[in-house]
Design a protein around this motif. Sequence first.
Motif, PDB file in Angstrom:
ATOM      1  N   GLN A 155       0.825  -1.197   0.000  1.00 32.31           N
ATOM      2  CA  GLN A 155       0.000   0.000   0.000  1.00 32.31           C
ATOM      3  C   GLN A 155       0.867   1.257   0.000  1.00 32.31           C
ATOM      4  O   GLN A 155       2.058   1.217   0.272  1.00 32.31           O
ATOM      5  CB  GLN A 155      -0.925  -0.011   1.217  1.00 32.31           C
ATOM      6  CG  GLN A 155      -1.829  -1.233   1.258  1.00 32.31           C
ATOM      7  CD  GLN A 155      -2.730  -1.211   2.467  1.00 32.31           C
ATOM      8  OE1 GLN A 155      -3.565  -0.345   2.619  1.00 32.31           O
ATOM      9  NE2 GLN A 155      -2.557  -2.177   3.341  1.00 32.31           N
ATOM     10  N   LYS A 156       0.225   2.365  -0.278  1.00 31.77           N
ATOM     11  CA  LYS A 156       0.900   3.660  -0.301  1.00 31.77           C
ATOM     12  C   LYS A 156       0.108   4.627   0.570  1.00 31.77           C
ATOM     13  O   LYS A 156      -1.120   4.582   0.596  1.00 31.77           O
ATOM     14  CB  LYS A 156       1.013   4.196  -1.730  1.00 31.77           C
ATOM     15  CG  LYS A 156       1.796   3.289  -2.673  1.00 31.77           C
ATOM     16  CD  LYS A 156       1.755   3.812  -4.089  1.00 31.77           C
ATOM     17  CE  LYS A 156       2.558   2.910  -5.019  1.00 31.77           C
ATOM     18  NZ  LYS A 156       1.987   1.541  -5.092  1.00 31.77           N
ATOM     19  N   THR A 157       0.805   5.494   1.279  1.00 29.64           N
ATOM     20  CA  THR A 157       0.133   6.500   2.101  1.00 29.64           C
ATOM     21  C   THR A 157       0.781   7.857   1.888  1.00 29.64           C
ATOM     22  O   THR A 157       1.948   7.969   1.499  1.00 29.64           O
ATOM     23  CB  THR A 157       0.199   6.149   3.603  1.00 29.64           C
ATOM     24  OG1 THR A 157       1.557   6.251   4.055  1.00 29.64           O
ATOM     25  CG2 THR A 157      -0.309   4.754   3.881  1.00 29.64           C
ATOM     26  N   ILE A 158       0.017   8.891   2.180  1.00 28.48           N
ATOM     27  CA  ILE A 158       0.535  10.249   2.156  1.00 28.48           C
ATOM     28  C   ILE A 158       0.181  10.900   3.486  1.00 28.48           C
ATOM     29  O   ILE A 158      -0.874  10.603   4.074  1.00 28.48           O
ATOM     30  CB  ILE A 158      -0.040  11.058   0.972  1.00 28.48           C
ATOM     31  CG1 ILE A 158       0.710  12.398   0.836  1.00 28.48           C
ATOM     32  CG2 ILE A 158      -1.545  11.253   1.090  1.00 28.48           C
ATOM     33  CD1 ILE A 158       0.392  13.136  -0.454  1.00 28.48           C
ATOM     34  N   ALA A 159       1.070  11.737   3.997  1.00 27.91           N
ATOM     35  CA  ALA A 159       0.853  12.327   5.315  1.00 27.91           C
ATOM     36  C   ALA A 159       1.342  13.776   5.346  1.00 27.91           C
ATOM     37  O   ALA A 159       2.274  14.148   4.626  1.00 27.91           O
ATOM     38  CB  ALA A 159       1.575  11.513   6.390  1.00 27.91           C
ATOM     39  N   LEU A 160       0.704  14.554   6.187  1.00 26.74           N
ATOM     40  CA  LEU A 160       1.101  15.934   6.447  1.00 26.74           C
ATOM     41  C   LEU A 160       1.200  16.124   7.952  1.00 26.74           C
ATOM     42  O   LEU A 160       0.265  15.790   8.692  1.00 26.74           O
ATOM     43  CB  LEU A 160       0.077  16.912   5.872  1.00 26.74           C
ATOM     44  CG  LEU A 160       0.286  18.390   6.232  1.00 26.74           C
ATOM     45  CD1 LEU A 160       1.547  18.930   5.575  1.00 26.74           C
ATOM     46  CD2 LEU A 160      -0.929  19.219   5.817  1.00 26.74           C
ATOM     47  N   TYR A 161       2.346  16.636   8.426  1.00 27.46           N
ATOM     48  CA  TYR A 161       2.543  16.886   9.847  1.00 27.46           C
ATOM     49  C   TYR A 161       2.961  18.331  10.060  1.00 27.46           C
ATOM     50  O   TYR A 161       3.774  18.870   9.301  1.00 27.46           O
ATOM     51  CB  TYR A 161       3.648  15.970  10.413  1.00 27.46           C
ATOM     52  CG  TYR A 161       3.390  14.500  10.222  1.00 27.46           C
ATOM     53  CD1 TYR A 161       2.444  13.836  11.017  1.00 27.46           C
ATOM     54  CD2 TYR A 161       4.071  13.767   9.265  1.00 27.46           C
ATOM     55  CE1 TYR A 161       2.208  12.472  10.840  1.00 27.46           C
ATOM     56  CE2 TYR A 161       3.833  12.411   9.084  1.00 27.46           C
ATOM     57  CZ  TYR A 161       2.906  11.776   9.876  1.00 27.46           C
ATOM     58  OH  TYR A 161       2.660  10.441   9.706  1.00 27.46           O
ATOM     59  N   VAL A 162       2.415  18.948  11.102  1.00 36.06           N
ATOM     60  CA  VAL A 162       2.779  20.313  11.478  1.00 36.06           C
ATOM     61  C   VAL A 162       3.216  20.280  12.934  1.00 36.06           C
ATOM     62  O   VAL A 162       2.445  19.842  13.804  1.00 36.06           O
ATOM     63  CB  VAL A 162       1.608  21.293  11.292  1.00 36.06           C
ATOM     64  CG1 VAL A 162       2.023  22.695  11.724  1.00 36.06           C
ATOM     65  CG2 VAL A 162       1.138  21.303   9.847  1.00 36.06           C
ATOM     66  N   MET A 163       4.425  20.723  13.223  1.00 37.55           N
ATOM     67  CA  MET A 163       4.981  20.719  14.583  1.00 37.55           C
ATOM     68  C   MET A 163       5.455  22.129  14.914  1.00 37.55           C
ATOM     69  O   MET A 163       6.158  22.752  14.104  1.00 37.55           O
ATOM     70  CB  MET A 163       6.146  19.739  14.678  1.00 37.55           C
ATOM     71  CG  MET A 163       5.775  18.299  14.307  1.00 37.55           C
ATOM     72  SD  MET A 163       7.124  17.371  13.532  1.00 37.55           S
ATOM     73  CE  MET A 163       7.019  17.979  11.842  1.00 37.55           C
TER      74      MET A 163
END
Length: 232
Positions: free
Chosen positions: A221-229
């Motif tokens: 599978q493939k995933t995409i993610a966005l993180y803000v720290m």
Amino acid sequence: MRRLLCLLFAVLATNAFALDHMWDMRYTFGPESRPSPKMGFGLGIRSPFNSNVLFPINFTRQLNKKFDVGTKLDINTYNKLDEIHTALDIGGRFRYKPASFIALDGYLDLSDINASAVVFTIGTQLFIARCFANYYELRAGFLEGATGKDGYAKFSGAVIPTIVFGQIFRLFLEVNTSASVGHFRDDFMVDIIPKMELTFGGTHIRIDFDVGVMQEKNNDQKTIALYVMTAL
């Protein structure tokens, strides 16, 4: 920038992760050698391009130059909010060198106590040149949440070459592999995860794209993610 972020969230909202579940068993958003700010807050969104979406939220605290602590709440939604699954991670790191640490995380699955785990981590980052570094990480997970039913222990390792463009932009290429003692053939996994990170003062914005390789049945599978720290 606002339009770009809105577009990314729209794509994720209309779209079993490739990553091994133990990858999430930490209070940070993935492998991280940098010290936590005195007080930090982060949020993210990750999707395998369907209605199963993960929303992680974390708080971090730097106790002194050697100790960081933090907690993270993972909220998984399935089938367009028909089912919500939550888990809590509480952990800490001891920095025995400026860019090297050992960490301990306790992962509590709030929906199924049998899916909880304890994970030990050792990580280090080595700068080969002013603009290039390598991050190395080894992890060991115990209890059913990490090993699966009838498993004994799970181990994982990661190598992350990193290109640094001043103080603003970084490019990462994480190669992550894991396997269980007792289930080696069934759950051996390899993930390749390109990452991009922008830094604005005390705020980091990172995009991950994960590609699972090796076995079709558990890691295709493939995933995409966005993180803000951000520092508070």
